[in-house]
Design a protein around this motif. Structure first.
Motif, PDB file in Angstrom:
ATOM      1  N   MET A  61      80.449 -11.456 -60.564  1.00  0.00           N
ATOM      2  CA  MET A  61      81.721 -10.724 -60.452  1.00  0.00           C
ATOM      3  C   MET A  61      82.626 -11.085 -61.626  1.00  0.00           C
ATOM      4  SD  MET A  61      82.225 -11.378 -56.355  1.00  0.00           S
ATOM      5  CE  MET A  61      82.336 -13.146 -56.460  1.00  0.00           C
ATOM      6  N   ASP A  62      82.317 -10.509 -62.785  1.00  0.00           N
ATOM      7  CA  ASP A  62      82.997 -10.928 -64.011  1.00  0.00           C
ATOM      8  C   ASP A  62      84.205 -10.039 -64.320  1.00  0.00           C
ATOM      9  OD1 ASP A  62      83.215 -12.616 -66.109  1.00  0.00           O
ATOM     10  OD2 ASP A  62      81.797 -11.568 -67.397  1.00  0.00           O
ATOM     11  N   GLY A  63      85.327 -10.677 -64.694  1.00  0.00           N
ATOM     12  CA  GLY A  63      86.465  -9.905 -65.204  1.00  0.00           C
ATOM     13  C   GLY A  63      87.712  -9.913 -64.340  1.00  0.00           C
ATOM     14  N   ASN A  64      87.778 -10.780 -63.324  1.00  0.00           N
ATOM     15  CA  ASN A  64      88.969 -10.798 -62.455  1.00  0.00           C
ATOM     16  C   ASN A  64      90.238 -11.179 -63.214  1.00  0.00           C
ATOM     17  OD1 ASN A  64      87.374 -10.182 -60.310  1.00  0.00           O
ATOM     18  ND2 ASN A  64      87.313 -12.251 -59.453  1.00  0.00           N
ATOM     19  N   ARG A  65      90.134 -12.195 -64.084  1.00  0.00           N
ATOM     20  CA  ARG A  65      91.342 -12.642 -64.797  1.00  0.00           C
ATOM     21  C   ARG A  65      91.769 -11.607 -65.822  1.00  0.00           C
ATOM     22  NH1 ARG A  65      90.021 -18.670 -66.619  1.00  0.00           N
ATOM     23  NH2 ARG A  65      88.289 -17.522 -67.557  1.00  0.00           N
ATOM     24  N   ARG A  66      90.768 -10.973 -66.476  1.00  0.00           N
ATOM     25  CA  ARG A  66      91.109  -9.926 -67.460  1.00  0.00           C
ATOM     26  C   ARG A  66      91.767  -8.740 -66.766  1.00  0.00           C
ATOM     27  NH1 ARG A  66      85.451  -9.518 -70.112  1.00  0.00           N
ATOM     28  NH2 ARG A  66      84.972 -10.983 -68.428  1.00  0.00           N
TER      29      ARG A  66
ATOM     30  N   HIS B  58      91.786 -12.269 -58.650  1.00  0.00           N
ATOM     31  CA  HIS B  58      90.716 -12.712 -57.743  1.00  0.00           C
ATOM     32  C   HIS B  58      90.836 -12.010 -56.381  1.00  0.00           C
ATOM     33  CE1 HIS B  58      89.153 -15.484 -60.578  1.00  0.00           C
ATOM     34  NE2 HIS B  58      90.155 -16.341 -60.518  1.00  0.00           N
TER      35      HIS B  58
ATOM     36  N   ALA C 166      80.114 -16.863 -56.721  1.00  0.00           N
ATOM     37  CA  ALA C 166      81.541 -16.976 -56.414  1.00  0.00           C
ATOM     38  C   ALA C 166      82.235 -18.021 -57.290  1.00  0.00           C
ATOM     39  CB  ALA C 166      81.740 -17.321 -54.952  1.00  0.00           C
TER      40      ALA C 166
ATOM     41  N   ARG D  30      87.904 -25.462 -65.513  1.00  0.00           N
ATOM     42  CA  ARG D  30      89.131 -24.693 -65.759  1.00  0.00           C
ATOM     43  C   ARG D  30      90.357 -25.553 -65.423  1.00  0.00           C
ATOM     44  NH1 ARG D  30      87.614 -18.528 -63.697  1.00  0.00           N
ATOM     45  NH2 ARG D  30      86.050 -18.173 -65.315  1.00  0.00           N
TER      46      ARG D  30
END
Ligand SMILES: CC(C)=CCC/C(C)=C/CC/C(C)=C/COP(=O)(O)OP(=O)(O)O
Length: 269
Positions: free
Chosen positions: A41-46, A59, A85, A93
């Motif tokens: 699930m890539d790209g939540n912060r972007r 998120h 997840a 981080r």
């Protein structure tokens, strides 16, 4: 009055979308349906950055996208879903970011198993995969509660990889195989099957498709042992924007490559 009209309209739209989905399911179901789909699930912060939101809201939007995808997969009769997840590397981080993601994960694990939640609706057994000792106590307890609460469900499986990396999983399985050999559980030399059955992911068949959003084509230490014959599908959308069409096209891609992938898989046995 205006509110009633709006809710009536949105019910009508939802009903129409659900009808369309069912039509597409019957077309797709003519071909082979994957048994196991895994998601990075890539790209939540972007996504949060693009929409001027706080990181946590990215998120949260990611979790809503996940529930939508689970619903579509289970409606389509895909029996087994695995999601990445939180990786062991994600612990590097910023501490506040790790803590707030852990808080969110704990909240969402609890919401997953609510009476009227998706897990009960589709009879899903939930597994947590990874080095759970790295988790904070409340997340670990929530994970254990969810596994116990769903242990009798048998219609579908959701494996949540958390505090997980493939390299960690492989090293652990090799270590366990060495210990078993030392303790005389078997006398032959250690082979692939010995290591395979000691993987965390031994609970499921290998994935048929891995979907990684945001256009990235790397596995980032996810299911590397299990993905030799897996189709990798990388739509350019950020995870919170993933939709039904991305899932449908990944399955059509899988169906186009099915004969070839099956042949390769059989040759490897
Ligand atoms: C109970 C349960 C399954 C909860 C899941 C909650 C959830 C959606 C977690 C995702 C966390 C994560 C590290 C996403 C990757 O996006 P990123 O942070 O790497 O975003 P970026 O690629 O834009 O940097």
């Amino acid at each position: 009055m205006e509110k009633q009209i709006r809710s009536g309209a949105s019910q009508l739209i939802e009903g129409f979308c659900s009808f369309l989905r069912k039509c597409i399911y019957s077309i797709i179901s003519i071909g082979p349906i994957p048994k196991h789909i895994a998601f990075i699930m890539d790209g939540n912060r972007r996504y949060a950055k693009c929409h001027n939101l706080e990181e946590g809201s990215g998120h949260r939007a990611g979790f809503s996208a996940l529930t939508k995808m689970l619903k579509y997969c289970y409606e389509l009769n895909v029996k087994c879903i695995t999601i990445y997840a939180f990786s062991i590397d994600n612990f590097k981080r910023r501490p506040e970011e790790v803590q707030s993601t852990m808080n969110l994960i704990q909240e969402k694990i609890e919401s997953l198993i609510e009476e009227e939640g998706i897990v009960n609706h589709y009879g899903v057994k939930v597994n947590f995969i990874g080095d759970l000792s790295l988790l904070t106590e409340p997340v670990k307890l929530a994970a254990e509660r969810a596994m116990i609460a769903t242990s009798c469900n048998s219609r579908a499986v959701l494996s949540i990889c958390i505090a997980y990396t493939s390299t960690n999983e492989i090293v652990r399985a090799v270590e366990k195989s060495c210990i078993a050999k030392r303790d005389g559980e078997f006398s032959s030399s250690i082979d692939v099957a010995d290591v395979d059955r000691r993987m965390y992911m031994a609970v499921a068949d290998d994935p048929d498709i891995i979907i990684r959003t945001s256009g990235e084509t790397r596995l980032s230490n996810f299911l590397m042992w299990q993905s030799a014959y897996t189709l990798l599908y990388s739509p350019r959308v950020l995870w919170p924007d993933i939709g039904f069409w991305h899932l449908a096209s990944s399955i059509m891609d899988f169906q186009r490559n099915f004969a070839y992938l099956e042949k390769k898989r059989r040759q490897s046995l």
